[in-house]
Design an enzyme around this catalytic site. Structure first.
Site, mmCIF file in Angstrom:
data_model
loop_
_atom_site.group_PDB
_atom_site.id
_atom_site.type_symbol
_atom_site.label_atom_id
_atom_site.label_comp_id
_atom_site.label_asym_id
_atom_site.label_seq_id
_atom_site.Cartn_x
_atom_site.Cartn_y
_atom_site.Cartn_z
ATOM 1 N N GLU A 259 0.845 -1.198 0.000
ATOM 2 C CA GLU A 259 0.000 0.000 0.000
ATOM 3 C C GLU A 259 0.880 1.247 0.000
ATOM 4 O O GLU A 259 1.825 1.318 0.775
ATOM 5 C CB GLU A 259 -0.927 0.006 1.216
ATOM 6 N N HIS A 278 -8.080 1.303 1.117
ATOM 7 C CA HIS A 278 -8.049 1.124 2.578
ATOM 8 C C HIS A 278 -8.934 2.162 3.273
ATOM 9 O O HIS A 278 -8.469 2.936 4.123
ATOM 10 C CB HIS A 278 -6.605 1.210 3.103
#
Length: 304
Positions: A259, A278
């Site tokens: 990420e 997210h």
């Protein structure tokens, strides 16, 4: 007393701290060097998933009594260093449970009814009606892996949709399962029997790549995988293979092994996966609850 707020915090939480008579210093996501400067005279620090409160930061804060994480995990805080100094560490694990659970169903509907795909095609000027044949949720079986706060909320919503609920947890709570009409089964049976598998476990050694090639091959060809837990619970390479070769119907992912997700990642090339950055806890309500819960705990601790 002084409180350092080192990440965005809901205004209600700031208000609680100020009403308690604390001086509030705010700086968004300072790096470690800057943190070392800021913490020299603070009694409390509040963070979110970042910045990291390292041993170096803790050792630079002689007055520090409590570290608060406005959120679920504590992986960005050196817990051992805090413990050695007798510094309390608090968080707000239940604040985002409903928000994450609702995102699970947002992802699920987007995959089951091909909403994201249809939206893309509409923007391209393509009327892709024939390509957007979907599936209903009512009467389907949902397998909830991890029956904690979030798993409970997911099962509760699924039950209201008329879905059969299967549960897996290493510590089964039969009473809680009855509340949502759920049945505990083995992990293998859950993957075999579910039309939807949704993951709600922490990332620990035993859950790393819990969803691997073998378990993906257990799933039905028309099954959907949802991951709003932690990215590394799923073996990404195995999932790309499963989606690309059609072992499963599709996937909805809010978390990733890497990420932010790289721009040209293989997942971005697939039409049967829905991706979000997210955002499970990214609702006004969750952020308010997380901030308020942590602020209240800090006030209680600093006031003895």
């Amino acid at each position: 007393m002084k409180v350092l707020v080192a990440a965005p915090l809901h205004e209600k939480a700031i208000e609680i701290l100020k009403k308690a008579g604390f001086e509030v210093v705010y700086e968004e996501y300072p790096d470690e060097d800057r943190l070392v400067e800021l913490v020299r005279d603070v009694d409390a620090i509040i963070v979110r998933s970042k910045p990291k409160i390292t041993r170096r930061v803790i050792e630079a804060a002689p007055k520090l009594k409590v570290i608060g994480r406005a959120g679920v995990g504590l992986d960005n805080i050196d817990l051992e260093a805090a413990k050695e100094r007798g510094i309390k560490v608090v968080n707000s694990p239940g604040a985002s449970s409903r928000s994450v659970a609702e995102l699970v169903f947002g992802l699920l509907f987007a995959v089951a009814r091909k909403i994201a795909f249809a939206d893309r095609k509409m923007r391209e000027g393509v009327w892709a009606k024939k390509q957007c044949m979907g599936i209903e949720l009512e009467g389907k079986t949902i397998g909830v892996v991890g029956f904690g706060r979030i798993g409970y909320q997911v099962a509760k919503i699924a039950n209201a949709f008329g879905m059969k609920v299967l549960l897996y947890d290493p510590y089964p709570d039969e009473k809680r399962a009855m509340e949502v009409g759920g049945t505990f089964v083995s992990l293998e049976d859950l993957f075999k029997e579910s039309d939807v598998v949704t993951l709600h476990v922490p990332l620990v050694e035993s859950t790393y790549h819990l969803v691997n090639e073998d378990r993906l091959r257990l799933m039905k060809p028309r099954a959907i995988l949802i991951n709003a837990a932690r990215g590394a619970v799923v073996d990404t390479n195995a999932l790309v293979k499963a989606l690309g070769e059609g072992w499963i119907y599709g996937a909805g992912l809010d978390v990733f092994e890497e990420e932010p997700l790289p721009k040209d990642h293989p997942l971005t090339k697939l039409d049967n996966v829905v991706l979000t950055p997210h955002i499970g806890a990214s609702t006004e309500e969750a952020q308010m609850r997380a901030g308020v819960q942590v602020a209240e705990q800090i006030v209680k601790i600093l006031r003895g």
